[in-house]
Scaffold this active site. Structure first.
Site, mmCIF file in Angstrom:
data_model
loop_
_atom_site.group_PDB
_atom_site.id
_atom_site.type_symbol
_atom_site.label_atom_id
_atom_site.label_comp_id
_atom_site.label_asym_id
_atom_site.label_seq_id
_atom_site.Cartn_x
_atom_site.Cartn_y
_atom_site.Cartn_z
ATOM 1 N N GLU A 74 -1.564 -8.817 4.761
ATOM 2 C CA GLU A 74 -1.549 -8.998 6.223
ATOM 3 C C GLU A 74 -2.931 -8.866 6.834
ATOM 4 O OE1 GLU A 74 -0.844 -6.250 4.691
ATOM 5 O OE2 GLU A 74 -1.156 -4.463 5.932
ATOM 6 N N HIS A 98 -3.614 -5.572 0.792
ATOM 7 C CA HIS A 98 -2.963 -5.874 2.074
ATOM 8 C C HIS A 98 -3.026 -7.368 2.399
ATOM 9 C CE1 HIS A 98 -2.572 -1.735 3.762
ATOM 10 N NE2 HIS A 98 -3.580 -1.478 2.966
ATOM 11 N N CYS A 140 0.834 -1.198 0.000
ATOM 12 C CA CYS A 140 0.000 0.000 0.000
ATOM 13 C C CYS A 140 0.874 1.256 0.000
ATOM 14 C CB CYS A 140 -0.967 -0.045 1.187
ATOM 15 S SG CYS A 140 -2.348 1.111 1.017
#
Lengths: 229, 734
Positions: free
Chosen positions: A205, A203, A86
């Site tokens: 994660e 993302h 990002c």
């Protein structure tokens, strides 16, 4: 695997990616402050999401000139793997570690939602636990994720297989309808030409744990641990 | 220095009798700086002078309440040495004048209220009310407010996980932006605002002070007139990046032993923060205004004291810890200045360019602010509407109309502009009954909701007040969380009008009763009055922010149907109450009738039952029944499945079909129950003395009832389509 997460003032996904890394690595990554000029011995450097320096200038432009980025660039040149997520992707393009730019989303708004991505290649250190052509679900959360590069650059990265992920439909179809931000060629993430540096807007994660709604992102961290341990 | 004329006094919003009291307190005329300080300290916004008498009647205690109203935010115990700190606050007036900055700084302000107490903010919510969608300003206000909330929350890195949005013509000239923050702290590391230790340094940290927002608190305490937009200079400008740094710096310093007391600078800036800290500690402060970090040159004492520049905090530091504290703020590149010392004088003495520019006794200002017992009249009772007097239309058609109406249409367009996942603990995203956010690093979670049904409060403020609390209780129970406490944000019109004061009194009475009976105390809150433009008041809107706890986050229910062929069980009783319902307004074009009554003892039993069933894993999906009634609730569960699981319902013959489908009887939940669990669920309900009956089956691709059917994909299109289409016109027009 030894990993570090770079923390800029305004980073806000630093903890999230550290949690995901720790879950796959078994140990916590180093958290490195932007004013530091040295890095410990490392296999992976993560440049996390957020709003570095407030992103009041062009996203990532300030962070690209922070003291630590000089060292990150030097390590990247020596082959240390670098993952930018990002805002981290924006910082890597602003630093010249990756080609192209990330412009304002085509509808001008911040978008936070899950998207489907087609994995373009399964033979890198970042994606070896995915199969080429596999469709995965990661969230996006950005206002400036509209990837652009000039025709010559695009030709080069396409020709060299540097596209890592493309926005697609759940069935894997790369279409305008599946493109959330207007990115050229539905590009969601790219590698450098040695495939040692990866930048992506989505993302991984954020969906690395079933409790949070899915774990497609976990395989990226597991790929890195397997490749770099 | 300016002379204190009656015009100057009036322009500060100070009434003649209040000025008389000022003269008594001082024994002399105030100077202009002192007058300015009085005006903000005694503004409705800071002093609660109209509502105080009634707010005192709310229940605020429970064994799990660590700190109730009076501090920056409420604090509750969630076990394991941890506490949850939360509050809701309005930023209505600024958001109408400048929607982006007004909403953004509303988020910033409520975040500071929470982290100033030592909590890391873990979730934001927003309860928004806009005017009629056809009003020429509404679209612009929606776009600006949503962008402002996102712009601030996304940058600061706290997920915006829920809230609510309504539209009604009564908000045309006074929109409501109520922002809520929930934070997490260690129980033994909570920070309060009472100053202590004569001689201790008073420290200013954060952004520099500028001329922005002067008299924001006074503006928030007056009715709007046509020229209100000329008040734009009183709106502050937010800097979420600085707020993010301030959060990290404060939490870093809070991990040491340096801080004695801390208070954010919110409404009325340096004035209210310094007076509150001194008053709570029973001390005085000598402050040197020359030391205040300033953004502009030549600022007067008046401007410095009344500025509402954002992202600033005031602290009292332990002696000898100044260097440690300064090093932390230097690291985060934030201003740090010792601006004063605590004294035992009980007075606020301000110096500028070496001269005393104000010398005021603290307690008379902070504690002796006016308190009014304003006259009020009880609202007229409305008659109960009989369902047979309300037009019955095809339920499938009515359902489609309702799901596409502004108050029920999907809010996805809004919450997709908010980062609702950052921090990696959002277990239930927006769109369900309550947001569920995991307590970081544990298996527990907090559930959070905001609720109020303003049309009920208008129809009957007492019942409406009860219903707002009961609905928050229900939404938390519906995800399996034990409701613990609430914060309230009371938005009303001009309290100087007896009928408005009657709404305030009755709504608070209803809320208080519900909070008591549901063991759901009020731990923090905010009051916003004078929400009127040219004499027209908003619908009375006492927003409730509820917080609950899930001991095991894996035992939480969501609203989506999970499989075809399961039983649909309705918990609670259905008489078919159409008064003040959305069906009545959207289908029959009427806004009359008494609202549905809330039976609190039944509400409590139903909540206990539902939580038990969810904890025991006997429920596949759960959704409370609220706006739009039963059929809307069932349709929402089908739509949340992705549209591939419909429902076939069997309506009873004892209630008129349209009243059964769309009545808004309270205290109800819809459960999806697998066949193996059905007998156990019905048995458990009987043990809880709570009505439970099977009303249908999941499956198919339609919602069918009374021989009519609505395809779920058409319902999704109608429900998802309205807001983007409405806002799309904004894009086309610009």
């Amino acid at each position: 695997m030894k990993a570090a997460v770079i923390v800029f003032p305004g980073s806000n996904c630093d903890r999230d990616v550290a949690v995901a890394l720790a879950a796959s690595m078994g140990t916590k990554p180093h958290m490195v402050w932007h004013r530091d000029t040295q890095l410990p011995d490392l296999d992976l450097i993560v440049v996390p999401g957020g709003f570095s320096y407030g992103d009041y200038l062009r996203c990532g432009a300030m962070a690209a000139h922070s003291p630590i980025m000089r060292e990150v660039k030097a390590r990247a040149e020596r082959g240390t793997r670098v993952l930018g997520i990002c805002n981290g992707f924006q910082i890597l393009t602003e630093s010249g570690l990756l080609p192209g730019v990330l412009m304002r989303n085509k509808d001008l708004k911040f978008i936070c939602r899950d998207v489907c991505l087609r994995v373009e290649s399964g033979d890198t250190d970042f994606c070896r636990k995915y199969a080429a052509g596999e469709v995965v679900r990661f969230p996006i959360a950005h206002a400036e994720g509209n990837y652009f590069a000039d025709a010559e650059t695009v030709k080069a990265i396409e020709g060299n297989g540097q596209v890592a992920f493309r926005y697609c439909s759940p069935a894997g179809e790369v279409s305008v309808a599946a493109n959330p931000n207007g990115s050229l060629g539905n590009i969601a993430g790219i590698y450098n030409d040695e495939k040692t540096v990866l930048g992506l807007m989505p993302h991984p994660e954020r969906l690395a744990e079933d409790l949070l709604g899915g774990s497609d992102g976990k395989a990226m961290f597991e790929s890195l641990v397997e490749a770099l341990s | 220095m300016s002379r204190i004329t009656p015009e100057v006094i009036a322009s500060h919003g100070i009434k003649p009798d209040e000025y008389k009291k000022i003269l008594e307190i001082l024994g002399r005329e105030p100077n202009i700086t002192e007058l300015g300080i009085f005006s903000v300290m005694w503004s409705e916004h800071c002093s609660y002078k109209s509502s105080k008498k009634w707010l005192k009647t709310l229940p605020t205690k429970a064994p799990w309440v660590i700190c109730g109203p009076g501090e920056n935010a409420g604090v509750i115990d969630i076990g394991d040495g941890q506490a949850v700190i939360f509050k809701m606050e309005s930023h209505n007036h600024p958001s109408f004048i400048e929607p982006y900055q007004g909403a953004a700084t509303g988020v910033g302000g409520i975040l500071r209220d929470v982290f100033t107490m030592g909590a890391r903010p873990i979730a934001n919510l927003n309860a928004l009310r806009f005017g009629d969608p056809s009003h020429p300003k509404t679209r612009h206000l929606v776009a600006g407010v949503v962008a402002g909330i996102g712009g601030y929350g996304n940058c600061v890195g706290v997920p915006t996980v829920g809230g609510e949005t309504n539209f009604h013509a009564s908000y045309n000239g006074n929109i409501l932006v109520n922002a809520m923050t929930v934070g997490l702290a260690d129980k033994d590391r909570i920070f309060y605002s009472a100053a202590a230790g004569v001689g201790n340094p008073v420290v200013y940290v954060g952004s520099k002070t500028g001329r922005d927002g002067i008299h924001g608190a006074t503006m928030a305490s007056a009715e709007f007139s046509e020229d209100s937009e000329e008040k734009r200079p009183t709106v502050q400008v937010g800097d979420p990046f600085t707020e993010k740094l301030l959060i990290e710096a404060c939490l870093e310093l809070m991990a040491t032993d340096a801080i004695v007391a801390i208070q954010d600078m919110g409404a009325a800036g340096l004035t209210s923060s310094s007076f509150e800290m001194a008053s709570k500690g029973g001390l005085g402060i000598d402050m040197d205004l020359d030391a205040v970090p300033m953004r502009e040159q030549g600022m007067s004492a008046y401007e410095i004291m009344l500025s509402e520049s954002q992202e600033r905090m005031l602290m009292v530091i332990k002696p000898g810890r100044e260097d440690l504290a300064k090093a932390v703020f230097d690291k985060w590149e934030l201003d740090f200045a010792i601006v004063g010392r605590l004294t035992d004088s009980g007075r606020m003495v301000l110096r500028r360019h070496g001269e005393v520019v104000a010398d005021l006794p603290i307690d008379p200002l902070a504690l002796a602010s006016p308190e009014y017992d304003r006259p009020w009249v009880p609202p007229a009772k409305r008659s109960v509407i009989d369902a047979k007097d309300v037009e019955a239309v095809c339920p499938a058609e009515a359902l489609k109309t309702l799901l596409a109406c502004p108050d029920l249409a999907s809010r996805r367009w809004i919450w997709q502009q908010y980062d609702h996942m950052v921090m990696g603990d959002t277990v239930q995203r927006p769109g369900g009954d309550a947001a569920v956010v995991r307590v970081h690093g544990s298996g527990k979670a907090v559930a959070i909701t905001t609720d109020v049904t303003p049309r009920y409060v208008l129809a009957d403020p007492y019942e409406g007040g009860r219903q707002a609390v009961a609905e928050a209780y229900r939404n938390l129970s519906a995800v399996g969380a034990l409701p613990l406490a609430v914060t309230d944000n009371l938005n009303f019109g001009n309290p100087e009008k007896p009928e408005i004061m009657g709404q305030i009194v009755e709504a608070i009475r209803g809320m208080g009763q519900a909070c008591r009976e549901l063991d759901f105390p009020v731990v923090s809150g905010n009051v916003s009055l004078y929400n009127e433009t040219q004499g027209t008041a908003i619908l009375p809107t006492p927003t409730i922010g509820g917080v609950g706890l899930l001991d095991d986050v894996s035992r939480s229910a969501t609203i989506a149907f999970k499989e075809a062929g399961s039983a649909i069980v309705l918990i609670g009783e259905t008489k078919g109450w159409l008064g003040a319902s959305l069906y009545l307004r959207e289908i029959a074009g009427r806004e009359d009738g008494a609202p549905p009554p809330v039976a609190l003892h039944r509400e409590r039993r139903a909540g206990e039952l539902v939580r038990q069933l969810i904890t025991d894993g006997q429920v596949l999906a759960c959704h409370d029944v609220s706006d739009g009634g039963l059929l809307v609730a069932v349709a929402e569960m089908a739509m949340a499945s992705g549209g591939h699981i419909g429902a076939a319902l069997d309506a009873p013959s004892t209630v008129a079909l349209h009243a059964w489908c769309f009545g808004e009887d309270q205290g109800r939940y819809v459960l999806e129950v697998g066949h193996g669990d059905l007998a156990g669920v019905l048995e458990e309900a009987a043990e809880h003395d709570t009505s439970a009956r099977v009303i249908g089956r999941t499956g198919g691709h339609v919602i069918s009832v009374g021989g009519r059917a609505a395809p779920v994909d058409e319902l999704i299109a109608a429900n998802e389509g309205w807001l983007p289409a409405y806002m799309g016109e904004e894009m086309a027009g610009h």
